[in-house]
Design a protein around this motif. Structure first.
Motif, PDB file in Angstrom:
ATOM      1  N   LEU A 185       0.834  -1.206   0.000  1.00 32.91           N
ATOM      2  CA  LEU A 185       0.000   0.000   0.000  1.00 32.91           C
ATOM      3  C   LEU A 185       0.865   1.252   0.000  1.00 32.91           C
ATOM      4  O   LEU A 185       0.559   2.226  -0.673  1.00 32.91           O
ATOM      5  CB  LEU A 185      -0.935  -0.006   1.212  1.00 32.91           C
ATOM      6  N   GLU A 186       1.969   1.217   0.745  1.00 27.62           N
ATOM      7  CA  GLU A 186       2.839   2.385   0.760  1.00 27.62           C
ATOM      8  C   GLU A 186       3.473   2.625  -0.600  1.00 27.62           C
ATOM      9  O   GLU A 186       3.695   3.757  -1.002  1.00 27.62           O
ATOM     10  CB  GLU A 186       3.923   2.230   1.830  1.00 27.62           C
ATOM     11  N   GLN A 187       3.768   1.538  -1.282  1.00 23.32           N
ATOM     12  CA  GLN A 187       4.358   1.714  -2.602  1.00 23.32           C
ATOM     13  C   GLN A 187       3.358   2.263  -3.596  1.00 23.32           C
ATOM     14  O   GLN A 187       3.730   2.740  -4.659  1.00 23.32           O
ATOM     15  CB  GLN A 187       4.935   0.384  -3.107  1.00 23.32           C
ATOM     16  N   GLN A 188       2.103   2.189  -3.239  1.00 23.38           N
ATOM     17  CA  GLN A 188       1.085   2.809  -4.092  1.00 23.38           C
ATOM     18  C   GLN A 188       0.951   4.285  -3.770  1.00 23.38           C
ATOM     19  O   GLN A 188       0.093   4.954  -4.304  1.00 23.38           O
ATOM     20  CB  GLN A 188      -0.268   2.139  -3.860  1.00 23.38           C
ATOM     21  N   SER A 189       1.825   4.796  -2.887  1.00 21.32           N
ATOM     22  CA  SER A 189       1.628   6.171  -2.415  1.00 21.32           C
ATOM     23  C   SER A 189       1.857   7.188  -3.527  1.00 21.32           C
ATOM     24  O   SER A 189       1.523   8.338  -3.394  1.00 21.32           O
ATOM     25  CB  SER A 189       2.537   6.475  -1.232  1.00 21.32           C
TER      26      SER A 189
END
Lengths: 190, 81
Positions: B55-59
């Motif tokens: 999810l963080e990499q989707q930031s």
């Protein structure tokens, strides 16, 4: 206000407005359309902007109306939206009454896969899973992970208690976990 | 034994909390004890951390590129006004 000045606003505030719209609307395309409509409406009535509020506040107030209009006018869509929201909110029974895992939702081990973050197919499934979350859960996920805000700020912004926040974050992960397992890991296994 | 053992649902919330902040000593003990006994929650903890990373990499979402495209579209529309 000149056209050039106004276009500067587009540069300055599009990202903020889009993030704002995405908190209320899970569909990306619709959110973009509403941001676009917001700027258009603002441009048409730019002479009404007296500079009493900041441009950002003014634009957000227009966006809020656009979002409200969207839900009002698209009655059919609204029903769909609410029912899909309910489906996820309706506490899929991850746990039994005692708080033990329901067998249907036992997390099974995932096969290790390299570089999933670069895998387009996986990213699509992940986005799809995120868009299936209820509005509140999606908002928590966006603020917590995409915008990396503090829990405390998120509680204020969404007007929820901290225990509610942990519960929403946890449930969102449960939904995403189950959704990925079903739509990615099991499919990969064939 | 029953009192020392928290439920899986409760453990899950602590797992979530632990990824963002330091747990109180009591919560740390409760979680540790639970995870010792419960392999399902151990699997869940692993996956919960993985999910957080993804999810963080989707930031970057919405990505810079998508954002620039939208800005361009809006400006073009303003030109037509």
């Amino acid at each position: 206000m000149s056209e050039i000045q106004f276009k500067q606003w587009v540069d300055d505030y599009t990202e903020y407005l889009l993030a704002w719209a995405l908190m209320k609307i899970s569909d990306r395309g619709t959110a973009e359309d509403l941001v676009q409509d917001t700027f258009l409406a603002a441009y048409r009535s730019k002479d009404n902007f007296k500079g009493e509020a900041s441009p950002k506040t003014w634009l957000v107030s227009i966006l809020k109306n656009k979002i409200a209009d969207h839900y009002r006018s698209a009655q059919r869509k609204k029903v769909q939206y609410e029912s899909s929201g309910q489906m996820t909110e309706n506490e899929a029974a991850f746990f039994d009454k005692k708080g033990h895992w329901s067998p249907a939702f036992y997390p099974t081990e995932w096969e290790e896969q390299d570089k999933l973050e670069e895998n387009e197919g996986f990213q699509k499934v992940l986005s799809l899973c995120i868009s299936g979350l209820s509005t509140k859960m999606a908002a928590v996920i966006r603020l917590k992970f995409f915008e990396q805000q503090d829990g405390e700020d998120i509680c204020k912004e969404l007007e929820i208690s901290s225990s509610n926040y942990w519960q929403l974050a946890h449930r969102a992960k449960l939904h995403l976990r189950a959704c990925l397992e079903k739509n990615w890991f099991k499919v990969q296994k064939g | 034994m029953d009192k020392a053992m928290i439920s899986c649902e409760c453990a899950g919330q602590l797992i979530e909390k632990k990824q963002e902040m330091k747990l109180s000593l009591a919560d740390r003990m409760k979680l540790k004890f639970h995870l010792m006994m419960c392999s399902i929650c151990r699997t869940f903890e692993k996956q919960s951390k993985l999910l957080g990373e993804w999810l963080e990499q989707q930031s970057e979402f919405p990505s810079r590129k998508a954002l620039d495209k939208l800005k361009q579209k809006i400006k073009e529309q303003l030109d037509d006004e």
